[in-house]
Design an enzyme around this catalytic site. Structure first.
Site, mmCIF file in Angstrom:
data_model
loop_
_atom_site.group_PDB
_atom_site.id
_atom_site.type_symbol
_atom_site.label_atom_id
_atom_site.label_comp_id
_atom_site.label_asym_id
_atom_site.label_seq_id
_atom_site.Cartn_x
_atom_site.Cartn_y
_atom_site.Cartn_z
ATOM 1 N N ILE A 471 0.824 -1.217 0.000
ATOM 2 C CA ILE A 471 0.000 0.000 0.000
ATOM 3 C C ILE A 471 0.858 1.267 0.000
ATOM 4 O O ILE A 471 0.389 2.345 0.370
ATOM 5 C CB ILE A 471 -0.967 0.008 1.201
ATOM 6 C CG1 ILE A 471 -0.208 -0.120 2.531
ATOM 7 C CG2 ILE A 471 -1.987 -1.090 1.081
ATOM 8 C CD1 ILE A 471 -1.096 0.032 3.755
ATOM 9 N N GLY A 472 2.108 1.093 -0.458
ATOM 10 C CA GLY A 472 3.031 2.213 -0.506
ATOM 11 C C GLY A 472 4.203 2.043 0.435
ATOM 12 O O GLY A 472 5.112 2.875 0.473
ATOM 13 N N ARG A 594 14.626 -5.722 12.747
ATOM 14 C CA ARG A 594 15.610 -5.619 11.672
ATOM 15 C C ARG A 594 15.017 -4.825 10.519
ATOM 16 O O ARG A 594 13.898 -5.100 10.074
ATOM 17 C CB ARG A 594 16.007 -7.012 11.196
ATOM 18 C CG ARG A 594 17.167 -7.011 10.211
ATOM 19 C CD ARG A 594 17.488 -8.420 9.763
ATOM 20 N NE ARG A 594 18.669 -8.444 8.898
ATOM 21 C CZ ARG A 594 19.041 -9.490 8.183
ATOM 22 N NH1 ARG A 594 18.341 -10.613 8.247
ATOM 23 N NH2 ARG A 594 20.119 -9.439 7.426
ATOM 24 N N GLN A 604 8.879 5.356 5.761
ATOM 25 C CA GLN A 604 7.762 5.033 6.645
ATOM 26 C C GLN A 604 7.857 5.795 7.962
ATOM 27 O O GLN A 604 6.868 6.355 8.447
ATOM 28 C CB GLN A 604 7.723 3.531 6.901
ATOM 29 C CG GLN A 604 7.280 2.709 5.705
ATOM 30 C CD GLN A 604 5.864 3.046 5.288
ATOM 31 O OE1 GLN A 604 4.907 2.775 6.018
ATOM 32 N NE2 GLN A 604 5.718 3.652 4.131
ATOM 33 N N GLU A 670 3.730 1.839 11.355
ATOM 34 C CA GLU A 670 2.868 2.719 12.141
ATOM 35 C C GLU A 670 3.557 3.453 13.276
ATOM 36 O O GLU A 670 3.076 4.495 13.732
ATOM 37 C CB GLU A 670 1.691 1.898 12.686
ATOM 38 C CG GLU A 670 0.716 1.544 11.586
ATOM 39 C CD GLU A 670 -0.194 0.378 11.926
ATOM 40 O OE1 GLU A 670 -1.385 0.634 12.177
ATOM 41 O OE2 GLU A 670 0.267 -0.768 11.919
#
Length: 712
Positions: A471-472, A594, A604, A670
């Site tokens: 999703i990217g 890792r 991210q 996240e």
């Protein structure tokens, strides 16, 4: 026949070194096709019609004038739509949101509820007809008012317990030398991925095929099969490229509507949500009100911790935003009480949104810790050091690894924290007051059962087939590197195919579990293939294929507390004349397992931190009590951080492989957003001496607190 060769696995290889995305060229040149632009012969287009009342019943629909409009093929609604079965437990362990059961009755539980689907030859014709459709309602009074202490709130069991507690809270608070008792709020927030939700459905040789943008083809295929009472093998869902999801791209009304229309018309039908429809139909992060009560000895050691979180949900489906979850992991106390509660209102159902629970919960918890540090006269990092638990505070389980303090040490050194004067309101740069703040971050690290197929091709290459979703995040590239290292070959010899439910069951892209779950399946498949090839098997023209299943392997994960951790740092400038808050720099240091691909992993982390800026200063969906709908349900009215709002942001990590994972992965998707808003809010206090407990910290809120009183 030829022989495929793999060597002995090496300790150094592709994993851990930066690689550009394997599909990057296709994306920047337009060769990569997304769900809304893949052509089909005979494609028709559906347009959803949403209710204009917040509660009531559909009394009548005037379809005749619309059916006479150019290109219109049909209008589906509750009187003529195919029947579906929504009485089942799906892949995620719960019953589906009844909003998926489109057009099954005349009830309207919230504004924007789907009441019809107009299908026409072109999207323009479908939209014109949908906007012309007249729907008559029997309107009823509605309630969308969300506030702390709502009398109808109740605890709810989600993926975590509704209530978890130990010890005598009242007694420990009374015995505490220092007490913080404060309420924090976060607003309704929306995902707004760049690619809208889109799906095309068609029947092909007795099989239902859906081309979609989603976070799990296995998930969507399974839910559609159950909804339409189909043999699971007769449903195929493909989702090769996705332009963002953040939790919103699960099973939604547009997929169900497309399948209904394709079934009725016996031709392909595509349904795409508009940006405005996404505010209603694609889920959102619920607003929260959170009460924190912290009691500590004079040296800052916690005796009592209470974290209560309230969120809203719809009247048709129960969804909990578990904001109290971080407290159950981060800090221990003799009395430890946490609760997640919900209240049902006449609104759409919320859903998972990047770091569900942890994002809003960490704001309240980490801001309250900062307040406690101030009252105790202790450095905020030192306070956290003194309250570092040895085991899970409520579970009692050992941590698989917990390198939070190492993140703080490294972050403090790089950010210049030791030189910080803890007194607020002292630093100036012209008209700007300057301040710095910090906060801790955590997010669970889990894995879900997945299968993968690995083929040794006769030309010496290898093909991985797995129903993963990128999703990217760069998952496709990460899996390529993992497979290459496990096979001891160059990444160029590995092709990873994803996004097809025909590849077998696999974990969704969610909960920071996707890459970890899929990598595990790939590792097992490689091991089995190596055994086959070690026996001297030659490769026939069709190749040699093995299939793995991790269902049995991941069971041991439940025996420990498994989390990624991090330390967030922020410097802000506050203009006390205009109320403007500017983030000048941020640093995040993470212990997140890792790192497979530093290039995409850093993206991210940084992306999450930028979202933290949005959360702290900009994002806020405002609901109109009179209509029950949003004010400014578009990207003009819904403010997010843009280039001008994003300063110097640095993200890095420390060595932290999970000892029980075959690759050492924990998950990075996240945790970057967790704690970021709290670090910014704490920095605003340090700049001004004023606490802001309501997000976002808008200029008007800064100005209203300019007299120095705490903004509540």
């Amino acid at each position: 026949m030829t022989t495929a060769t793999t060597g002995t696995p090496t300790t150094r290889g592709s994993v851990g070194t930066p690689h550009t995305r394997v599909e990057g060229r296709d994306k920047v040149t337009g060769a990569a096709r997304y769900a809304g632009e893949i052509p089909f012969a005979g494609l028709a287009h559906g347009w959803l019609v949403l209710s204009t009342v917040a509660r009531g019943r559909v009394r009548a629909i005037e379809t005749a004038p619309v059916l006479a409009m150019p290109g219109v093929l049909t209008v589906l609604h509750h009187e003529n739509a195919p029947r579906v079965d929504s009485d089942f437990v799906g892949m995620l362990g719960s019953r589906p949101d009844p909003s998926l059961a489109l057009f099954q009755n005349d009830r309207v539980p919230h504004l924007g509820w789907p009441v019809a689907l107009v299908v026409a030859e072109t999207p323009e014709q479908a939209r014109e007809a949908a906007e012309a459709l007249v729907v008559h309602y029997e309107q009823e009074p509605h309630d969308v008012a969300f506030f702390a202490g709502h009398p109808d709130a109740y605890p709810v069991e989600g993926h975590t317990p509704g209530v978890a507690e130990k010890g005598d809270l009242t007694a420990e608070l009374a015995a505490s030398a220092v007490v913080v008792d404060a309420e924090y709020t976060t607003p309704e927030e929306h995902h707004n991925p760049m690619e809208p939700h889109a799906a095309a459905a068609r029947w092909d040789g007795g099989r239902l095929e859906v081309v979609d943008s989603n976070q799990g083809t296995t998930w969507v295929a399974g839910e559609l099969a159950k909804l339409f009472s189909l043999d699971p093998d007769s449903v195929r869902v493909r989702s090769e490229h996705i332009g963002g999801g953040f939790g919103s791209k699960g099973v939604r009304a547009h997929q169900v509507g497309a399948v209904m229309a394709a079934t009725v018309l016996q031709r392909p039908v595509r349904v795409v949500m508009t940006r405005r429809q996404m505010f209603t139909l694609a889920g959102y992060r619920s607003p929260t009100t959170q009460r924190l009560r912290l009691g500590a000895d004079a040296d800052g050691r916690l005796r009592a911790l209470e974290h209560s979180c309230l969120n809203l949900t719809s009247t048709v489906h129960e969804f909990v935003e578990p904001g109290a979850a971080p407290a159950r992991v981060m800090y221990d106390a003799d009395a430890h009480h946490t609760a997640n509660r919900v209240v049902r209102l006449d609104v759409p159902t919320p859903t998972w949104m990047r770091a569900p629970g942890e994002a809003p919960g960490s704001f309240a918890l980490e801001a309250a810790l900062d307040e406690l540090a101030e009252k105790c006269g202790i450095d905020p990092i030192e306070l956290r050091v003194r309250n570092e638990p040895e085991r899970g505070p409520l579970s009692g389980l050992p941590f698989s690894s917990r390198n939070l303090l190492a993140c703080f040490r490294e972050g403090a050194r790089r950010f210049g924290w030791p030189d910080r004067d803890p007194r607020p309101g002292l630093r100036r740069d012209g008209r700007w007051l300057l301040g710095t703040g910090t906060a801790a971050a955590s997010f669970p690290s889990g894995a879900g059962p997945s299968t993968a197929a690995l083929t040794a091709e006769p030309d010496g290459t290898f093909t991985v087939r797995i129903a993963a979703s990128d999703i990217g995040t760069g998952a496709r590239t990460a899996l390529t590197l993992i497979a290459a290292d496990a096979l001891d070959v160059a990444p160029e010899r590995v092709r990873v195919r994803i996004g097809d439910s025909d590849f077998g069951p696999a974990m969704i892209a969610g909960g920071s579990m996707g890459t970890r779950s899929w990598a595990w399946a790939v590792q097992i498949a490689v091991g089995e293939l190596r055994e086959r090839l070690a026996l001297g098997s030659s490769v026939p023209p069709e190749g040699i294929t093995v299939r793995s299943d991790t269902s049995a392997a991941i069971g041991a994960l439940a025996r420990k507390e498994r989390h990624s951790f991090g330390a967030q740092f922020a410097e802000v400038a506050v203009d006390v004349t205009t109320g403007e808050v500017r983030v000048r720099r941020m640093l995040g240091v993470f212990a997140a397992g890792r790192v497979v691909n530093p290039l995409t992993a850093r993206s991210q982390f940084v992306g999450g931190m930028i979202w933290g800026i949005s959360m702290a200063l900009h994002e806020e969906a405002v609901r109109d009590g009179a209509t029950g709908g949003h004010v400014g349900a578009d990207l003009a009215g819904y403010h997010v951080a843009t280039h001008a709002d994003v300063p110097l942001i640095e993200a890095d990590w420390i060595d932290d492989p999970d000892p029980d994972d075959p690759v050492g992965i924990k998950g990075v998707g996240e945790i970057g957003i967790v704690g970021a808003a709290a670090a910014i809010a704490n920095a605003v206090w340090h700049a001004t001496g004023v606490r802001h407990r309501n997000l976002p910290i808008r200029p008007d809120r800064v100005l209203s607190a300019a007299d120095g009183a705490t903004h509540a």
